[in-house]
Each structure stands twice: as C-alpha cells, then as structure tokens.
Design a protein around this motif. Structure first.
Motif, PDB file in Angstrom:
ATOM      1  N   ALA A 141     -36.019 -51.753 -86.185  1.00 40.39           N
ATOM      2  CA  ALA A 141     -35.438 -52.481 -85.061  1.00 40.39           C
ATOM      3  C   ALA A 141     -35.309 -51.618 -83.818  1.00 40.39           C
ATOM      4  CB  ALA A 141     -34.067 -53.027 -85.452  1.00 40.39           C
ATOM      5  N   ASP A 142     -35.172 -50.306 -84.014  1.00 37.99           N
ATOM      6  CA  ASP A 142     -34.895 -49.418 -82.882  1.00 37.99           C
ATOM      7  C   ASP A 142     -36.095 -48.608 -82.429  1.00 37.99           C
ATOM      8  OD1 ASP A 142     -34.965 -47.973 -85.227  1.00 37.99           O
ATOM      9  OD2 ASP A 142     -33.315 -46.632 -84.687  1.00 37.99           O
ATOM     10  N   MET A 143     -37.271 -48.858 -83.009  1.00 41.18           N
ATOM     11  CA  MET A 143     -38.465 -48.139 -82.578  1.00 41.18           C
ATOM     12  C   MET A 143     -39.698 -48.894 -83.049  1.00 41.18           C
ATOM     13  SD  MET A 143     -38.457 -44.886 -85.188  1.00 41.18           S
ATOM     14  CE  MET A 143     -38.281 -45.090 -86.966  1.00 41.18           C
ATOM     15  N   LEU A 144     -40.848 -48.599 -82.425  1.00 44.91           N
ATOM     16  CA  LEU A 144     -42.097 -49.256 -82.782  1.00 44.91           C
ATOM     17  C   LEU A 144     -42.785 -48.484 -83.906  1.00 44.91           C
ATOM     18  CD1 LEU A 144     -44.343 -51.288 -82.518  1.00 44.91           C
ATOM     19  CD2 LEU A 144     -45.206 -50.036 -80.522  1.00 44.91           C
ATOM     20  N   GLU A 204     -46.518 -56.063 -74.785  1.00 44.31           N
ATOM     21  CA  GLU A 204     -45.071 -56.173 -74.993  1.00 44.31           C
ATOM     22  C   GLU A 204     -44.760 -57.056 -76.202  1.00 44.31           C
ATOM     23  OE1 GLU A 204     -42.391 -54.835 -73.577  1.00 44.31           O
ATOM     24  OE2 GLU A 204     -43.517 -53.611 -72.146  1.00 44.31           O
ATOM     25  N   GLN A 205     -45.485 -58.161 -76.321  1.00 43.54           N
ATOM     26  CA  GLN A 205     -45.246 -59.060 -77.445  1.00 43.54           C
ATOM     27  C   GLN A 205     -45.630 -58.416 -78.768  1.00 43.54           C
ATOM     28  OE1 GLN A 205     -46.931 -62.687 -74.951  1.00 43.54           O
ATOM     29  NE2 GLN A 205     -46.201 -63.410 -76.928  1.00 43.54           N
ATOM     30  N   LEU A 206     -46.746 -57.696 -78.794  1.00 41.62           N
ATOM     31  CA  LEU A 206     -47.149 -57.022 -80.027  1.00 41.62           C
ATOM     32  C   LEU A 206     -46.111 -56.008 -80.471  1.00 41.62           C
ATOM     33  CD1 LEU A 206     -50.971 -56.141 -80.017  1.00 41.62           C
ATOM     34  CD2 LEU A 206     -49.754 -57.764 -81.478  1.00 41.62           C
ATOM     35  N   ARG A 224     -45.335 -43.631 -86.522  1.00 42.76           N
ATOM     36  CA  ARG A 224     -43.902 -43.908 -86.573  1.00 42.76           C
ATOM     37  C   ARG A 224     -43.279 -43.562 -85.215  1.00 42.76           C
ATOM     38  NH1 ARG A 224     -43.119 -45.317 -91.657  1.00 42.76           N
ATOM     39  NH2 ARG A 224     -44.280 -44.257 -93.317  1.00 42.76           N
ATOM     40  N   ASN A 225     -42.458 -44.480 -84.716  1.00 36.99           N
ATOM     41  CA  ASN A 225     -41.811 -44.296 -83.413  1.00 36.99           C
ATOM     42  C   ASN A 225     -42.863 -44.084 -82.320  1.00 36.99           C
ATOM     43  OD1 ASN A 225     -39.546 -44.204 -81.767  1.00 36.99           O
ATOM     44  ND2 ASN A 225     -39.304 -41.995 -81.956  1.00 36.99           N
ATOM     45  N   GLY A 226     -43.842 -44.980 -82.303  1.00 34.99           N
ATOM     46  CA  GLY A 226     -44.973 -44.844 -81.398  1.00 34.99           C
ATOM     47  C   GLY A 226     -44.784 -45.568 -80.076  1.00 34.99           C
ATOM     48  N   GLY A 227     -45.899 -45.690 -79.342  1.00 41.66           N
ATOM     49  CA  GLY A 227     -45.906 -46.343 -78.044  1.00 41.66           C
ATOM     50  C   GLY A 227     -46.581 -47.703 -78.090  1.00 41.66           C
ATOM     51  N   LYS A 228     -46.458 -48.459 -76.998  1.00 41.64           N
ATOM     52  CA  LYS A 228     -46.922 -49.838 -76.957  1.00 41.64           C
ATOM     53  C   LYS A 228     -48.415 -49.982 -76.679  1.00 41.64           C
ATOM     54  CE  LYS A 228     -42.497 -51.340 -75.000  1.00 41.64           C
ATOM     55  NZ  LYS A 228     -41.827 -51.883 -73.785  1.00 41.64           N
ATOM     56  N   TYR A 229     -49.036 -48.937 -76.127  1.00 40.02           N
ATOM     57  CA  TYR A 229     -50.383 -49.119 -75.581  1.00 40.02           C
ATOM     58  C   TYR A 229     -51.467 -48.383 -76.365  1.00 40.02           C
ATOM     59  CZ  TYR A 229     -47.306 -50.668 -71.908  1.00 40.02           C
ATOM     60  OH  TYR A 229     -46.306 -51.324 -71.222  1.00 40.02           O
ATOM     61  N   GLY A 270     -46.124 -38.101 -67.551  1.00 41.63           N
ATOM     62  CA  GLY A 270     -46.747 -36.832 -67.885  1.00 41.63           C
ATOM     63  C   GLY A 270     -47.878 -36.944 -68.882  1.00 41.63           C
ATOM     64  N   GLY A 271     -48.299 -38.174 -69.185  1.00 40.19           N
ATOM     65  CA  GLY A 271     -49.385 -38.370 -70.145  1.00 40.19           C
ATOM     66  C   GLY A 271     -48.931 -38.437 -71.581  1.00 40.19           C
ATOM     67  N   ILE A 272     -47.631 -38.586 -71.802  1.00 40.99           N
ATOM     68  CA  ILE A 272     -47.114 -38.595 -73.169  1.00 40.99           C
ATOM     69  C   ILE A 272     -47.603 -39.820 -73.925  1.00 40.99           C
ATOM     70  CG2 ILE A 272     -44.968 -39.841 -72.621  1.00 40.99           C
ATOM     71  CD1 ILE A 272     -43.542 -37.950 -74.584  1.00 40.99           C
ATOM     72  N   SER A 273     -47.905 -39.628 -75.219  1.00 38.41           N
ATOM     73  CA  SER A 273     -48.370 -40.721 -76.072  1.00 38.41           C
ATOM     74  C   SER A 273     -47.851 -40.478 -77.478  1.00 38.41           C
ATOM     75  CB  SER A 273     -49.898 -40.789 -76.058  1.00 38.41           C
ATOM     76  OG  SER A 273     -50.359 -41.860 -76.862  1.00 38.41           O
ATOM     77  N   HIS A 274     -48.062 -41.474 -78.368  1.00 35.17           N
ATOM     78  CA  HIS A 274     -47.480 -41.415 -79.717  1.00 35.17           C
ATOM     79  C   HIS A 274     -45.966 -41.223 -79.621  1.00 35.17           C
ATOM     80  CE1 HIS A 274     -51.213 -40.394 -82.424  1.00 35.17           C
ATOM     81  NE2 HIS A 274     -51.309 -41.554 -81.788  1.00 35.17           N
ATOM     82  N   HIS A 275     -45.359 -41.929 -78.684  1.00 34.44           N
ATOM     83  CA  HIS A 275     -43.943 -41.720 -78.372  1.00 34.44           C
ATOM     84  C   HIS A 275     -43.446 -42.977 -77.658  1.00 34.44           C
ATOM     85  CE1 HIS A 275     -40.433 -40.033 -76.265  1.00 34.44           C
ATOM     86  NE2 HIS A 275     -40.440 -39.084 -77.196  1.00 34.44           N
ATOM     87  N   PRO A 276     -42.188 -43.355 -77.841  1.00 32.89           N
ATOM     88  CA  PRO A 276     -41.699 -44.567 -77.173  1.00 32.89           C
ATOM     89  C   PRO A 276     -41.722 -44.489 -75.649  1.00 32.89           C
ATOM     90  CG  PRO A 276     -39.908 -43.372 -78.272  1.00 32.89           C
ATOM     91  CD  PRO A 276     -41.182 -42.794 -78.762  1.00 32.89           C
ATOM     92  N   ASP A 277     -41.795 -43.293 -75.094  1.00 31.06           N
ATOM     93  CA  ASP A 277     -41.861 -43.153 -73.635  1.00 31.06           C
ATOM     94  C   ASP A 277     -43.287 -43.300 -73.085  1.00 31.06           C
ATOM     95  OD1 ASP A 277     -39.160 -42.785 -73.493  1.00 31.06           O
ATOM     96  OD2 ASP A 277     -39.246 -40.594 -73.376  1.00 31.06           O
TER      97      ASP A 277
END
Length: 417
Positions: A29-32, A20-22, A93-98, A386-393
């Motif tokens: 500002a609106d996406m990782l 979360e910190q990373l 661009r607009n990726g996930g945290k993990y 659903g196994g989604i990745s490379h996505h904010p969800d």
C-alpha cells in the motif's frame, strides 16, 4: 519546449495518466511493488489488455504472461513483418512509475491516435507488455522477452520464490502452460525491428537539458562474488604490519576498481555489496565477501578492465597474505543498436526540432533479448530528480512524454521494413 502538435500532447498526457493508473496495482500500500504473476501483476495485465483493445488492437497473452497487442496493417499488407515495440510491466521492490511501463503505455497512446484517425501502415505494429524483466520474484531476469526471442531457459522454471513456490507452479496457477513456453517463440520473419521506449535511468539527458536521446548500445556486464580469507585477531594486540585483514584487502580492491573504471567514458565498475562476516568492532576481520559489477558499451573495454582487476586482486592477495576466491555470476556481451534504426530515431528527433544526442545504456533492457531475432533500437526519455530510477522518486514530465510520442510516431510513420 519546442511547439508540439496537439495530438502528441494528448498522447503524452494519456501515457502519463495510464502510468499513474498502473501504479495503483501494487503488492504494498505504501510503495510500488509488482512482481511476476502475483494478483496485482495480473490485474495490471488485464488493465493493459483493456487499453490496447480500446486503442483498436487485437490482444493475446502467451504462456509467459506477456500481453501482446497487434495494430493490423492496411489491407493487403497483413502478412508483412511487424514493427514491434514494448517494455516490461513488472517492477523492482519500491520502484518507480515509469521504468518499463512507459515503453508500453506510450506506444499504445500513439496507436490510439492513429486508430482515431483511421490510419494504418504497410506493416503491423505490435506492442508487447513483457510480463517479467526485473527478476525479483524468482531471481531470473528477462523472462518475457526471452520467451518471445526463443531463449527462455527451461531450468529457471524450478526457481522458487520466498514462499517456496516454483515458477512452474506459479505459471500454472495463473492459467498458463509452462510446457508451451518454448512454442511461444517468435520467428525472425515475424519481426521487422524492435524499438523500445524507456526512461534513461540516468542523468545525462537531464544535465544537458534534452528531452530524448538515441541509444547506441546496451552495455555488456561481468559480475563476480568474491570471498577474502585472512586471519582474525584482537584489534588491540595484532601489530599493523602483521595483520592479514580481509576487510582492508576488499577495500583496497574496491578502490582499485573505482580508479581503473574511471579512465574511459562508458566504462563503470561497482562494488555494490561488501560484508565483514561475523565482524566486531574489536576484531581484525578474518573473512569478507563482496560483489564486483563491471560494465561497458564496448566489450573490449569491459574485458580489458576485468582482466586487469583480476590481476590486481592476485597482487593484493599476495601482498596482504590473504586468500581470495572469485566466482563469476554473470556474463553478458554488449548489444549494439542497429545503425539504420539509430538513424531513423535521429531523423525523427531532428524533425521534432531537437538536437540529437547519442548515448549508451548502462542498464539492461528487454531489447537485449530481442536482439536474438531482430535489429533493435532504443529511445531514451529524460528522467527528473537527478536521473534517479528504481525508486519512488523516479519522475518525468508530461512535456517530455509528448515529445517522446512525437518522436516515436515520426519513426513509425517513416519506417521502412
């Protein structure tokens, strides 16, 4: 979930907090979004350095920007080859945290627990935060792991980002020396094995209600860009039987790829890009371009599918009276995971009380590059949504992080160099 001892729950919770910190180090500002050697990327690297040092590790950075933490062996074993782990801390661009990040923060959290216990092993444990894997900024992938493996392509130093800056210039601006990247390669004798922890980026573990799995191989991939030249014409006046429609030829090829790559598990084919060039609603398309991506765990399956797709493209072109040119853009063989390491991971999973699931990785990972100098293995951790990745969800749970910490710790504690 099965009963997980408190120390692993603590490590899992710590890894999730660090992820979360990373995620706060983002170019938007609106996406990782965190790309190679930007200010936000460098800030994330400094954060990793701090956490590694707090966990009792000595930390260094190489000239590709990799963050390398070393947890020393017990006295008398300092010169033993290291068990190496890690993953990447750049993002799409607009990726996930993990994606990538988990494979750094989870091992560091486990090492922090061993440090608290005063526990050392007969070998060092090194965690690498690979500075670049995704290829977003300079359109070249696996820069960090290729540096360590000694397979960094010096030609990509001249690649430019969207602002016109070369990679060479960006590396210098970040305080590193691009001329010394080759000297940063690790010798084979320094690495006992490389084990990467990574979210699955797919739905198999989720669908089977399993928290972790053992990767058998990282799939090989073949990619093409294709151009179809037909004959443009008026949509109302060209009879159907006389058309040389570039878009319909591309569509037929896409459907064939879908059929051909559906016949065997582990084989996948994708037409991810499809464009009717200068298309209009009232014009029979005269020019279309598309991409082909074919992957498989077994190279023989992939190469067979590629050959049959290429042959079918020729038949479709002849029948539809269009010209099709193919340009291969990527070719990578599959990378099998070492049987001994697969067995060690399987034993650690079973010892934690979970069924052992073996599965291939359809996505590429840093372990592909490290295979040039060491046996490699991967531990997959279940994704949610659903196994989604490379996505904010993209998501995972603290419970699964705790189980992954238990399995990773079990592997390290029983590891035989």
């Amino acid at each position: 979930m099965n009963d997980v001892p408190g120390q692993f729950r603590h490590s899992g919770r710590q890894a999730m907090q660090w992820a979360e910190q990373l995620a706060q180090h983002s170019e938007a500002a609106d996406m990782l979004t965190r790309t190679y050697l930007t200010g936000e990327h460098q800030a994330a690297a400094r954060q990793l350095v701090e956490w590694m040092e707090q966990a009792g590790m000595t930390v260094r950075r190489d000239n590709a920007g990799n963050v390398i933490g070393r947890y020393d062996a017990r006295p008398g074993c300092e010169s033993a080859p290291a068990l190496v782990t890690g993953s990447h801390f750049d993002t799409v661009r607009n990726g996930g945290k993990y994606d990538g990040n988990l494979g750094i923060v989870l091992p560091v959290a486990c090492i922090a627990e061993w440090h608290r216990q005063g526990r050392r092993f007969d070998f060092p444990v090194e965690v690498i935060g690979f500075a670049e894997e995704e290829g977003v900024r300079f359109k070249a992938t696996l820069l960090g792991s290729r540096t360590v493996a000694g397979t960094f392509d010096q030609a990509v130093l001249e690649n430019r980002d969207s602002a016109g800056l070369t990679m060479r210039e960006a590396i210098r601006a970040a305080g590193f020396d691009p001329e010394r990247i080759a000297a940063d390669a690790w010798p084979r004798t320094a690495v006992a094995a490389f084990v990467e922890v990574h979210i699955e980026q797919g739905p198999l573990l989720l669908n089977e209600d399993l928290p972790v799995g053992v990767v058998t191989a990282i799939s090989g991939a073949t990619r093409f860009m294709a151009e179809v030249r037909g004959l443009a014409g008026h949509a109302g006046t060209v009879p159907m039987h006389m058309r040389r429609d570039a878009a319909m030829a591309a569509a037929e090829i896409g459907l064939y790829i879908e059929r051909r790559c559906s016949i065997k598990p582990g084989l996948v084919g994708t037409m991810g890009m499809l464009e009717v060039v200068q298309g209009a609603a009232n014009v029979v398309p005269g020019l279309a371009t598309f991409s082909i991506d074919i992957r498989a765990e077994q190279d023989s399956d992939r190469l067979s599918a590629v050959a049959e797709v290429c042959a079918e493209i020729e038949r479709i072109a002849a029948r539809r009276q269009v010209e099709i040119t193919l340009r291969q853009t990527h070719e990578a063989s599959s990378v099998p995971c070492a049987p001994r390491l697969q067995q060690a991971l399987a034993q650690a999973i079973a010892a934690a009380g979970w069924p052992v699931r073996h599965l291939p990785s359809g996505a590429g990972h840093d372990a592909m590059a490290l295979a040039a100098i060491a046996d490699v293995a991967m531990l997959f951790v279940r994704c949610g949504n659903g196994g989604i990745s490379h996505h904010p969800d993209e998501t995972m749970t603290e419970d699964d992080a705790a189980i992954a910490a238990q399995v990773f710790s079990g592997l390290v504690e029983q590891f035989q160099p």
